[in-house]
Design an enzyme around this catalytic site. Structure first.
Site, mmCIF file in Angstrom:
data_model
loop_
_atom_site.group_PDB
_atom_site.id
_atom_site.type_symbol
_atom_site.label_atom_id
_atom_site.label_comp_id
_atom_site.label_asym_id
_atom_site.label_seq_id
_atom_site.Cartn_x
_atom_site.Cartn_y
_atom_site.Cartn_z
ATOM 1 N N TYR A 85 0.858 -1.193 0.000
ATOM 2 C CA TYR A 85 0.000 0.000 0.000
ATOM 3 C C TYR A 85 0.894 1.242 0.000
ATOM 4 O O TYR A 85 1.574 1.530 0.983
ATOM 5 C CB TYR A 85 -0.941 0.027 1.213
ATOM 6 C CG TYR A 85 -1.932 -1.108 1.308
ATOM 7 C CD1 TYR A 85 -2.271 -1.890 0.200
ATOM 8 C CD2 TYR A 85 -2.549 -1.411 2.514
ATOM 9 C CE1 TYR A 85 -3.180 -2.934 0.301
ATOM 10 C CE2 TYR A 85 -3.475 -2.448 2.625
ATOM 11 C CZ TYR A 85 -3.772 -3.218 1.515
ATOM 12 O OH TYR A 85 -4.673 -4.249 1.628
ATOM 13 N N HIS A 118 -0.087 -12.002 0.929
ATOM 14 C CA HIS A 118 -1.046 -11.214 0.150
ATOM 15 C C HIS A 118 -1.527 -11.995 -1.074
ATOM 16 O O HIS A 118 -2.723 -12.046 -1.359
ATOM 17 C CB HIS A 118 -0.357 -9.914 -0.274
ATOM 18 C CG HIS A 118 -1.261 -8.730 -0.331
ATOM 19 N ND1 HIS A 118 -0.812 -7.446 -0.272
ATOM 20 C CD2 HIS A 118 -2.608 -8.620 -0.465
ATOM 21 C CE1 HIS A 118 -1.836 -6.602 -0.348
ATOM 22 N NE2 HIS A 118 -2.932 -7.295 -0.471
ATOM 23 N N PRO A 121 -15.844 -4.357 3.445
ATOM 24 C CA PRO A 121 -17.172 -4.613 4.027
ATOM 25 C C PRO A 121 -18.195 -3.543 3.681
ATOM 26 O O PRO A 121 -19.395 -3.756 3.881
ATOM 27 C CB PRO A 121 -16.891 -4.634 5.533
ATOM 28 C CG PRO A 121 -15.720 -3.722 5.699
ATOM 29 C CD PRO A 121 -14.864 -3.960 4.475
ATOM 30 N N LEU A 122 -17.697 -2.400 3.167
ATOM 31 C CA LEU A 122 -18.622 -1.321 2.790
ATOM 32 C C LEU A 122 -18.809 -1.261 1.273
ATOM 33 O O LEU A 122 -19.289 -0.247 0.747
ATOM 34 C CB LEU A 122 -18.081 0.023 3.305
ATOM 35 C CG LEU A 122 -17.946 0.112 4.827
ATOM 36 C CD1 LEU A 122 -17.198 1.366 5.240
ATOM 37 C CD2 LEU A 122 -19.328 0.063 5.498
ATOM 38 N N GLY A 148 -17.226 1.585 -0.374
ATOM 39 C CA GLY A 148 -17.893 2.861 -0.094
ATOM 40 C C GLY A 148 -19.322 2.916 -0.594
ATOM 41 O O GLY A 148 -20.130 3.699 -0.098
ATOM 42 N N PHE A 149 -19.684 2.054 -1.541
ATOM 43 C CA PHE A 149 -21.030 2.136 -2.145
ATOM 44 C C PHE A 149 -22.127 1.941 -1.100
ATOM 45 O O PHE A 149 -23.147 2.643 -1.106
ATOM 46 C CB PHE A 149 -21.171 1.095 -3.265
ATOM 47 C CG PHE A 149 -22.526 1.151 -3.926
ATOM 48 C CD1 PHE A 149 -22.786 2.093 -4.911
ATOM 49 C CD2 PHE A 149 -23.553 0.293 -3.540
ATOM 50 C CE1 PHE A 149 -24.045 2.187 -5.493
ATOM 51 C CE2 PHE A 149 -24.810 0.370 -4.119
ATOM 52 C CZ PHE A 149 -25.056 1.319 -5.096
HETATM 53 N N1 NAP Z 1 -6.358 -8.632 1.091
HETATM 54 C C1 NAP Z 1 -6.736 -7.971 0.026
HETATM 55 O O1 NAP Z 1 -6.450 -8.349 -1.108
HETATM 56 C C2 NAP Z 1 -7.529 -6.725 0.215
HETATM 57 C C3 NAP Z 1 -8.174 -6.136 -0.873
HETATM 58 C C4 NAP Z 1 -8.872 -4.976 -0.653
HETATM 59 C C5 NAP Z 1 -8.933 -4.438 0.626
HETATM 60 N N2 NAP Z 1 -8.300 -5.029 1.663
HETATM 61 C C6 NAP Z 1 -8.340 -4.472 3.036
HETATM 62 O O2 NAP Z 1 -9.692 -4.280 3.384
HETATM 63 C C7 NAP Z 1 -9.865 -2.935 3.820
HETATM 64 C C8 NAP Z 1 -11.278 -2.483 3.504
HETATM 65 O O3 NAP Z 1 -11.513 -2.480 2.105
HETATM 66 P P1 NAP Z 1 -11.621 -1.120 1.286
HETATM 67 O O4 NAP Z 1 -11.028 -0.028 2.103
HETATM 68 O O5 NAP Z 1 -11.064 -1.354 -0.063
HETATM 69 O O6 NAP Z 1 -13.197 -0.931 1.078
HETATM 70 P P2 NAP Z 1 -14.413 -0.599 2.077
HETATM 71 O O7 NAP Z 1 -14.006 -0.729 3.484
HETATM 72 O O8 NAP Z 1 -15.555 -1.415 1.602
HETATM 73 O O9 NAP Z 1 -14.740 0.926 1.722
HETATM 74 C C9 NAP Z 1 -13.807 1.954 1.897
HETATM 75 C C10 NAP Z 1 -14.420 3.247 1.385
HETATM 76 O O10 NAP Z 1 -15.566 3.548 2.172
HETATM 77 C C11 NAP Z 1 -15.539 4.907 2.590
HETATM 78 N N3 NAP Z 1 -16.080 4.960 3.955
HETATM 79 C C12 NAP Z 1 -15.628 4.314 5.044
HETATM 80 N N4 NAP Z 1 -16.443 4.517 6.087
HETATM 81 C C13 NAP Z 1 -17.431 5.332 5.660
HETATM 82 C C14 NAP Z 1 -18.568 5.883 6.282
HETATM 83 N N5 NAP Z 1 -18.862 5.612 7.536
HETATM 84 N N6 NAP Z 1 -19.384 6.686 5.531
HETATM 85 C C15 NAP Z 1 -19.102 6.950 4.248
HETATM 86 N N7 NAP Z 1 -18.031 6.429 3.587
HETATM 87 C C16 NAP Z 1 -17.212 5.637 4.301
HETATM 88 C C17 NAP Z 1 -14.082 5.305 2.572
HETATM 89 O O11 NAP Z 1 -14.064 6.701 2.311
HETATM 90 P P3 NAP Z 1 -12.774 7.618 2.572
HETATM 91 O O12 NAP Z 1 -11.690 7.005 1.769
HETATM 92 O O13 NAP Z 1 -13.205 8.941 2.082
HETATM 93 O O14 NAP Z 1 -12.496 7.614 4.020
HETATM 94 C C18 NAP Z 1 -13.518 4.456 1.454
HETATM 95 O O15 NAP Z 1 -13.650 5.158 0.240
HETATM 96 C C19 NAP Z 1 -8.780 -2.158 3.065
HETATM 97 O O16 NAP Z 1 -8.553 -0.899 3.645
HETATM 98 C C20 NAP Z 1 -7.646 -3.121 3.168
HETATM 99 O O17 NAP Z 1 -7.028 -2.996 4.446
HETATM 100 C C21 NAP Z 1 -7.617 -6.163 1.470
#
Ligand code: NAP
Length: 338
Positions: free
Chosen positions: A61, A127, A227-228, A231-232
Protein backbone atom coordinates in the site's frame (compact mmCIF):
# COMPACT_ATOMS: atom_id res chain seq x y z
CA UNK A 1 -15.66 -2.14 22.35
CA UNK A 2 -16.73 -5.78 22.13
CA UNK A 3 -13.71 -8.07 21.73
CA UNK A 4 -13.35 -10.98 19.33
CA UNK A 5 -10.99 -13.91 19.62
CA UNK A 6 -9.43 -15.33 16.50
CA UNK A 7 -7.10 -18.06 15.40
CA UNK A 8 -4.26 -20.08 16.80
CA UNK A 9 -3.00 -18.44 19.96
CA UNK A 10 -6.45 -16.95 20.68
CA UNK A 11 -5.64 -13.45 19.50
CA UNK A 12 -7.93 -10.81 20.94
CA UNK A 13 -9.03 -7.74 18.99
CA UNK A 14 -11.82 -5.16 18.99
CA UNK A 15 -14.81 -6.26 16.90
CA UNK A 16 -14.37 -3.54 14.25
CA UNK A 17 -10.93 -2.90 12.79
CA UNK A 18 -9.56 -0.26 10.44
CA UNK A 19 -8.58 -0.93 6.84
CA UNK A 20 -5.70 1.44 6.20
CA UNK A 21 -5.41 0.98 2.43
CA UNK A 22 -7.45 4.02 1.29
CA UNK A 23 -5.04 6.33 3.13
CA UNK A 24 -2.25 5.46 0.69
CA UNK A 25 -3.51 3.35 -2.18
CA UNK A 26 -6.26 2.71 -4.71
CA UNK A 27 -8.73 5.42 -3.67
CA UNK A 28 -9.39 8.97 -4.84
CA UNK A 29 -7.41 11.32 -2.64
CA UNK A 30 -5.07 8.60 -1.35
CA UNK A 31 -1.58 9.97 -0.65
CA UNK A 32 -2.83 13.53 -0.10
CA UNK A 33 -4.13 13.28 3.39
CA UNK A 34 -1.15 12.67 5.69
CA UNK A 35 -2.38 14.49 8.81
CA UNK A 36 -6.02 13.56 8.25
CA UNK A 37 -4.93 9.93 7.90
CA UNK A 38 -2.99 10.09 11.15
CA UNK A 39 -6.07 11.47 12.89
CA UNK A 40 -8.09 8.62 11.42
CA UNK A 41 -5.79 5.97 12.86
CA UNK A 42 -5.82 7.72 16.25
CA UNK A 43 -9.63 7.91 16.11
CA UNK A 44 -9.84 4.17 15.45
CA UNK A 45 -7.58 3.42 18.43
CA UNK A 46 -9.60 5.80 20.64
CA UNK A 47 -12.82 4.05 19.61
CA UNK A 48 -11.37 0.66 20.51
CA UNK A 49 -11.24 1.59 24.18
CA UNK A 50 -9.70 -1.25 26.18
CA UNK A 51 -9.69 -3.55 23.14
CA UNK A 52 -6.78 -3.47 20.68
CA UNK A 53 -7.93 -2.12 17.31
CA UNK A 54 -6.95 -4.26 14.34
CA UNK A 55 -5.07 -2.05 11.85
CA UNK A 56 -4.86 -3.74 8.46
CA UNK A 57 -2.04 -2.61 6.19
CA UNK A 58 0.37 -4.13 3.64
CA UNK A 59 3.85 -3.34 2.39
CA UNK A 60 2.42 -2.75 -1.10
CA UNK A 61 0.00 0.00 0.00
CA UNK A 62 1.75 3.13 -1.23
CA UNK A 63 3.98 1.13 -1.72
CA UNK A 64 5.48 1.33 1.75
CA UNK A 65 4.00 4.70 2.76
CA UNK A 66 1.00 3.13 4.50
CA UNK A 67 3.25 1.13 6.83
CA UNK A 68 5.33 4.26 7.47
CA UNK A 69 2.15 6.12 8.42
CA UNK A 70 1.00 3.36 10.76
CA UNK A 71 4.50 3.24 12.26
CA UNK A 72 4.20 6.87 13.33
CA UNK A 73 1.13 5.98 15.38
CA UNK A 74 2.49 2.69 16.70
CA UNK A 75 5.55 4.47 18.03
CA UNK A 76 3.24 6.21 20.51
CA UNK A 77 0.41 3.70 20.98
CA UNK A 78 1.69 0.18 20.22
CA UNK A 79 -0.27 -1.45 23.04
CA UNK A 80 -3.61 -0.22 21.73
CA UNK A 81 -3.21 -1.72 18.28
CA UNK A 82 -3.23 -5.18 16.72
CA UNK A 83 -1.11 -4.89 13.59
CA UNK A 84 -1.82 -6.92 10.49
CA UNK A 85 0.47 -6.45 7.52
CA UNK A 86 1.15 -8.42 4.36
CA UNK A 87 3.96 -9.48 2.06
CA UNK A 88 4.19 -11.20 -1.30
CA UNK A 89 3.23 -8.51 -3.80
CA UNK A 90 5.74 -6.19 -5.43
CA UNK A 91 4.66 -2.98 -7.11
CA UNK A 92 6.62 -2.43 -10.33
CA UNK A 93 6.51 0.35 -12.93
CA UNK A 94 3.95 -1.48 -15.05
CA UNK A 95 2.72 -4.48 -13.10
CA UNK A 96 2.20 -5.89 -9.64
CA UNK A 97 3.98 -9.24 -9.31
CA UNK A 98 3.92 -11.94 -6.66
CA UNK A 99 7.11 -12.94 -4.87
CA UNK A 100 6.90 -15.84 -2.45
CA UNK A 101 10.56 -16.80 -2.30
CA UNK A 102 11.59 -17.60 1.28
CA UNK A 103 14.56 -15.21 1.31
CA UNK A 104 12.43 -12.39 -0.02
CA UNK A 105 9.68 -13.00 2.54
CA UNK A 106 12.16 -12.77 5.40
CA UNK A 107 13.67 -9.54 4.07
CA UNK A 108 10.19 -8.11 3.51
CA UNK A 109 9.28 -8.84 7.13
CA UNK A 110 12.38 -7.08 8.46
CA UNK A 111 11.58 -4.07 6.27
CA UNK A 112 7.96 -3.99 7.50
CA UNK A 113 9.12 -4.17 11.11
CA UNK A 114 11.38 -1.15 10.52
CA UNK A 115 8.66 0.88 8.80
CA UNK A 116 6.08 -0.03 11.44
CA UNK A 117 8.52 0.89 14.23
CA UNK A 118 7.67 -2.26 16.14
CA UNK A 119 9.45 -5.41 17.25
CA UNK A 120 6.58 -7.76 16.46
CA UNK A 121 3.86 -7.97 13.83
CA UNK A 122 0.68 -9.43 15.33
CA UNK A 123 -0.58 -11.00 12.10
CA UNK A 124 1.62 -11.48 9.04
CA UNK A 125 -0.34 -12.30 5.92
CA UNK A 126 0.56 -13.68 2.53
CA UNK A 127 -1.05 -11.21 0.15
CA UNK A 128 -0.96 -13.44 -2.92
CA UNK A 129 0.56 -16.83 -3.63
CA UNK A 130 3.50 -16.82 -6.05
CA UNK A 131 2.70 -19.34 -8.81
CA UNK A 132 6.45 -19.94 -9.27
CA UNK A 133 7.04 -21.03 -5.65
CA UNK A 134 5.36 -23.93 -3.83
CA UNK A 135 3.20 -22.27 -1.19
CA UNK A 136 4.60 -24.61 1.46
CA UNK A 137 8.03 -23.02 0.97
CA UNK A 138 6.66 -19.50 1.37
CA UNK A 139 4.59 -20.50 4.39
CA UNK A 140 7.55 -22.33 5.91
CA UNK A 141 9.58 -19.13 5.76
CA UNK A 142 6.72 -17.25 7.40
CA UNK A 143 6.55 -19.89 10.14
CA UNK A 144 10.24 -19.32 10.81
CA UNK A 145 9.41 -15.66 11.41
CA UNK A 146 7.01 -16.77 14.15
CA UNK A 147 9.74 -18.95 15.66
CA UNK A 148 12.09 -15.96 15.56
CA UNK A 149 9.57 -13.84 17.49
CA UNK A 150 9.16 -11.34 14.67
CA UNK A 151 5.56 -12.33 13.99
CA UNK A 152 2.84 -13.66 16.34
CA UNK A 153 0.53 -15.40 13.84
CA UNK A 154 0.03 -16.05 10.12
CA UNK A 155 -2.80 -15.23 7.73
CA UNK A 156 -3.65 -15.80 4.10
CA UNK A 157 -5.51 -13.45 1.77
CA UNK A 158 -8.01 -15.05 -0.60
CA UNK A 159 -7.39 -14.85 -4.32
CA UNK A 160 -8.93 -11.69 -5.77
CA UNK A 161 -12.41 -11.71 -7.22
CA UNK A 162 -11.03 -10.85 -10.62
CA UNK A 163 -9.08 -14.06 -10.65
CA UNK A 164 -12.35 -15.96 -10.67
CA UNK A 165 -14.87 -15.88 -13.47
CA UNK A 166 -18.37 -14.84 -12.51
CA UNK A 167 -21.70 -15.12 -14.25
CA UNK A 168 -23.25 -12.18 -16.05
CA UNK A 169 -24.95 -10.65 -13.05
CA UNK A 170 -21.98 -10.73 -10.76
CA UNK A 171 -23.02 -13.87 -8.93
CA UNK A 172 -20.06 -16.14 -8.33
CA UNK A 173 -19.82 -19.42 -10.08
CA UNK A 174 -20.04 -22.31 -7.63
CA UNK A 175 -16.75 -22.89 -5.87
CA UNK A 176 -15.45 -19.36 -6.25
CA UNK A 177 -13.08 -19.84 -3.32
CA UNK A 178 -11.95 -23.36 -4.25
CA UNK A 179 -8.40 -22.22 -5.00
CA UNK A 180 -8.10 -20.47 -1.67
CA UNK A 181 -9.50 -23.48 0.18
CA UNK A 182 -6.98 -25.78 -1.49
CA UNK A 183 -4.16 -23.41 -0.53
CA UNK A 184 -5.41 -23.22 3.04
CA UNK A 185 -5.42 -27.01 3.36
CA UNK A 186 -1.84 -27.10 2.09
CA UNK A 187 -0.43 -24.40 4.35
CA UNK A 188 -2.24 -25.80 7.41
CA UNK A 189 0.03 -28.86 7.05
CA UNK A 190 3.04 -26.60 7.58
CA UNK A 191 1.89 -24.13 10.24
CA UNK A 192 -1.54 -23.09 11.61
CA UNK A 193 -3.50 -20.40 9.80
CA UNK A 194 -4.79 -17.82 12.28
CA UNK A 195 -6.78 -15.65 9.89
CA UNK A 196 -8.10 -15.45 6.36
CA UNK A 197 -8.73 -12.08 4.75
CA UNK A 198 -11.26 -11.89 1.95
CA UNK A 199 -14.05 -9.72 0.62
CA UNK A 200 -17.31 -10.02 2.54
CA UNK A 201 -20.19 -7.59 2.44
CA UNK A 202 -23.89 -7.30 1.82
CA UNK A 203 -23.22 -6.99 -1.91
CA UNK A 204 -20.41 -9.57 -2.05
CA UNK A 205 -21.52 -12.41 0.24
CA UNK A 206 -19.71 -15.20 -1.67
CA UNK A 207 -17.40 -16.06 1.24
CA UNK A 208 -20.45 -17.33 3.14
CA UNK A 209 -20.63 -20.37 0.82
CA UNK A 210 -17.50 -22.23 1.88
CA UNK A 211 -14.68 -19.94 3.00
CA UNK A 212 -16.34 -18.59 6.12
CA UNK A 213 -17.55 -22.07 7.22
CA UNK A 214 -14.00 -23.40 6.68
CA UNK A 215 -12.69 -20.74 9.06
CA UNK A 216 -15.49 -21.24 11.59
CA UNK A 217 -14.87 -24.99 11.77
CA UNK A 218 -11.19 -24.44 12.60
CA UNK A 219 -11.36 -21.39 14.86
CA UNK A 220 -9.65 -19.34 12.17
CA UNK A 221 -10.42 -15.63 12.19
CA UNK A 222 -12.00 -14.01 9.16
CA UNK A 223 -11.03 -10.44 8.30
CA UNK A 224 -13.87 -9.04 6.19
CA UNK A 225 -12.23 -6.86 3.53
CA UNK A 226 -14.23 -4.29 1.58
CA UNK A 227 -17.17 -4.61 4.03
CA UNK A 228 -18.62 -1.32 2.79
CA UNK A 229 -18.60 -2.34 -0.87
CA UNK A 230 -15.73 0.10 -1.51
CA UNK A 231 -17.89 2.86 -0.09
CA UNK A 232 -21.03 2.14 -2.15
CA UNK A 233 -22.99 0.62 0.75
CA UNK A 234 -22.56 3.79 2.84
CA UNK A 235 -24.99 5.63 0.57
CA UNK A 236 -22.62 8.60 0.29
CA UNK A 237 -21.64 8.03 -3.35
CA UNK A 238 -23.58 9.43 -6.29
CA UNK A 239 -24.12 7.47 -9.52
CA UNK A 240 -21.96 9.04 -12.20
CA UNK A 241 -19.51 10.70 -9.82
CA UNK A 242 -15.94 10.54 -11.04
CA UNK A 243 -13.01 8.65 -9.57
CA UNK A 244 -9.30 9.39 -10.05
CA UNK A 245 -7.69 7.08 -12.65
CA UNK A 246 -5.80 5.08 -10.03
CA UNK A 247 -8.89 4.64 -7.85
CA UNK A 248 -9.82 0.93 -8.05
CA UNK A 249 -13.44 1.99 -8.63
CA UNK A 250 -12.53 3.74 -11.90
CA UNK A 251 -12.26 0.26 -13.48
CA UNK A 252 -14.72 -1.57 -11.24
CA UNK A 253 -17.79 -2.76 -13.17
CA UNK A 254 -20.12 -1.97 -10.24
CA UNK A 255 -19.03 1.68 -10.27
CA UNK A 256 -20.17 2.68 -13.74
CA UNK A 257 -22.96 5.27 -13.55
CA UNK A 258 -25.38 2.65 -14.87
CA UNK A 259 -24.51 -0.01 -12.29
CA UNK A 260 -24.39 2.44 -9.39
CA UNK A 261 -27.92 3.51 -10.33
CA UNK A 262 -29.06 -0.09 -10.79
CA UNK A 263 -27.73 -1.09 -7.36
CA UNK A 264 -29.44 1.73 -5.45
CA UNK A 265 -32.09 -0.66 -4.03
CA UNK A 266 -29.33 -2.09 -1.83
CA UNK A 267 -28.61 1.32 -0.34
CA UNK A 268 -32.31 2.02 0.08
CA UNK A 269 -32.69 -1.28 1.93
CA UNK A 270 -29.75 -0.56 4.24
CA UNK A 271 -31.09 2.93 4.92
CA UNK A 272 -34.48 1.48 5.88
CA UNK A 273 -32.90 -0.82 8.48
CA UNK A 274 -30.59 1.99 9.63
CA UNK A 275 -33.50 4.31 10.37
CA UNK A 276 -35.03 1.74 12.72
CA UNK A 277 -31.77 1.55 14.68
CA UNK A 278 -30.88 5.23 14.63
CA UNK A 279 -27.78 4.18 12.72
CA UNK A 280 -26.19 4.86 9.32
CA UNK A 281 -26.20 2.54 6.29
CA UNK A 282 -22.44 2.04 6.83
CA UNK A 283 -23.04 0.85 10.39
CA UNK A 284 -25.76 -1.55 9.23
CA UNK A 285 -23.49 -2.95 6.51
CA UNK A 286 -20.80 -3.57 9.14
CA UNK A 287 -23.26 -4.96 11.71
CA UNK A 288 -24.31 -7.48 9.04
CA UNK A 289 -20.71 -8.72 8.67
CA UNK A 290 -20.38 -8.99 12.46
CA UNK A 291 -23.48 -11.20 12.54
CA UNK A 292 -21.92 -13.69 10.11
CA UNK A 293 -19.91 -15.28 12.94
CA UNK A 294 -18.08 -14.55 16.18
CA UNK A 295 -14.78 -15.06 14.34
CA UNK A 296 -15.49 -12.26 11.81
CA UNK A 297 -13.74 -8.90 12.16
CA UNK A 298 -14.67 -6.31 9.53
CA UNK A 299 -11.85 -3.99 8.49
CA UNK A 300 -13.64 -1.01 6.89
CA UNK A 301 -11.28 1.28 5.02
CA UNK A 302 -11.32 4.98 5.82
CA UNK A 303 -9.17 8.04 5.62
CA UNK A 304 -11.41 10.35 7.64
CA UNK A 305 -11.56 10.26 11.43
CA UNK A 306 -15.31 10.69 11.48
CA UNK A 307 -15.76 7.57 9.35
CA UNK A 308 -13.53 5.57 11.71
CA UNK A 309 -15.61 6.72 14.70
CA UNK A 310 -18.88 6.00 12.94
CA UNK A 311 -17.73 2.58 11.79
CA UNK A 312 -16.59 1.58 15.27
CA UNK A 313 -20.13 2.38 16.42
CA UNK A 314 -21.37 -0.57 14.35
CA UNK A 315 -20.22 -2.90 17.14
CA UNK A 316 -23.08 -1.59 19.27
CA UNK A 317 -25.80 -2.19 16.65
CA UNK A 318 -27.85 -5.32 17.35
CA UNK A 319 -29.58 -6.50 14.20
CA UNK A 320 -32.72 -8.55 14.75
CA UNK A 321 -33.66 -11.72 12.90
CA UNK A 322 -36.26 -9.64 11.05
CA UNK A 323 -33.55 -7.15 9.99
CA UNK A 324 -31.38 -10.00 8.72
CA UNK A 325 -34.28 -11.56 6.81
CA UNK A 326 -35.05 -8.19 5.24
CA UNK A 327 -31.43 -7.77 4.19
CA UNK A 328 -31.27 -11.32 2.81
CA UNK A 329 -34.23 -10.45 0.58
CA UNK A 330 -32.47 -7.45 -0.98
CA UNK A 331 -31.75 -7.90 -4.69
CA UNK A 332 -28.28 -9.28 -5.53
CA UNK A 333 -25.79 -6.70 -6.72
CA UNK A 334 -25.44 -6.21 -10.45
CA UNK A 335 -22.12 -5.73 -12.20
CA UNK A 336 -19.61 -8.42 -12.99
CA UNK A 337 -15.80 -8.46 -13.24
CA UNK A 338 -16.01 -10.29 -16.61
N1 NAP B 1 -6.36 -8.63 1.09
C1 NAP B 1 -6.74 -7.97 0.03
O1 NAP B 1 -6.45 -8.35 -1.11
C2 NAP B 1 -7.53 -6.72 0.22
C3 NAP B 1 -8.17 -6.14 -0.87
C4 NAP B 1 -8.87 -4.98 -0.65
C5 NAP B 1 -8.93 -4.44 0.63
N2 NAP B 1 -8.30 -5.03 1.66
C6 NAP B 1 -8.34 -4.47 3.04
O2 NAP B 1 -9.69 -4.28 3.38
C7 NAP B 1 -9.86 -2.94 3.82
C8 NAP B 1 -11.28 -2.48 3.50
O3 NAP B 1 -11.51 -2.48 2.11
P1 NAP B 1 -11.62 -1.12 1.29
O4 NAP B 1 -11.03 -0.03 2.10
O5 NAP B 1 -11.06 -1.35 -0.06
O6 NAP B 1 -13.20 -0.93 1.08
P2 NAP B 1 -14.41 -0.60 2.08
O7 NAP B 1 -14.01 -0.73 3.48
O8 NAP B 1 -15.55 -1.41 1.60
O9 NAP B 1 -14.74 0.93 1.72
C9 NAP B 1 -13.81 1.95 1.90
C10 NAP B 1 -14.42 3.25 1.39
O10 NAP B 1 -15.57 3.55 2.17
C11 NAP B 1 -15.54 4.91 2.59
N3 NAP B 1 -16.08 4.96 3.95
C12 NAP B 1 -15.63 4.31 5.04
N4 NAP B 1 -16.44 4.52 6.09
C13 NAP B 1 -17.43 5.33 5.66
C14 NAP B 1 -18.57 5.88 6.28
N5 NAP B 1 -18.86 5.61 7.54
N6 NAP B 1 -19.38 6.69 5.53
C15 NAP B 1 -19.10 6.95 4.25
N7 NAP B 1 -18.03 6.43 3.59
C16 NAP B 1 -17.21 5.64 4.30
C17 NAP B 1 -14.08 5.30 2.57
O11 NAP B 1 -14.06 6.70 2.31
P3 NAP B 1 -12.77 7.62 2.57
O12 NAP B 1 -11.69 7.00 1.77
O13 NAP B 1 -13.21 8.94 2.08
O14 NAP B 1 -12.50 7.61 4.02
C18 NAP B 1 -13.52 4.46 1.45
O15 NAP B 1 -13.65 5.16 0.24
C19 NAP B 1 -8.78 -2.16 3.06
O16 NAP B 1 -8.55 -0.90 3.64
C20 NAP B 1 -7.65 -3.12 3.17
O17 NAP B 1 -7.03 -3.00 4.45
C21 NAP B 1 -7.62 -6.16 1.47
Amino acid sequence: MERRTIGAGALEVGAVGLGCMPMSWAYTGSRQRGDASLRTVHAALDAGGEAATLLDTADMYGPFTNELLIGRVLKERRGEAFVSTKCGLLVGEQHIVANGRPGYVKRACDASLRRLQTETIDLYQLHRVDPEVPVEETWGAMAELVAAGKVRALGLCAVGARAVRRTAHGRPRPGMHDTTLRLLERVQQVFPVSAVEAELSVWSPEALDALLPWCAARGVGFLAAMPLGNGFLTGTLTPGQGFEPDDLRARHPRFTAEMMAANQPLVVGLRRVAERHGATPAQIALAWTLRQGPHVVPIPGAKRARWAEENAGAAAVRLTEADLAEMAALPPALGSWD
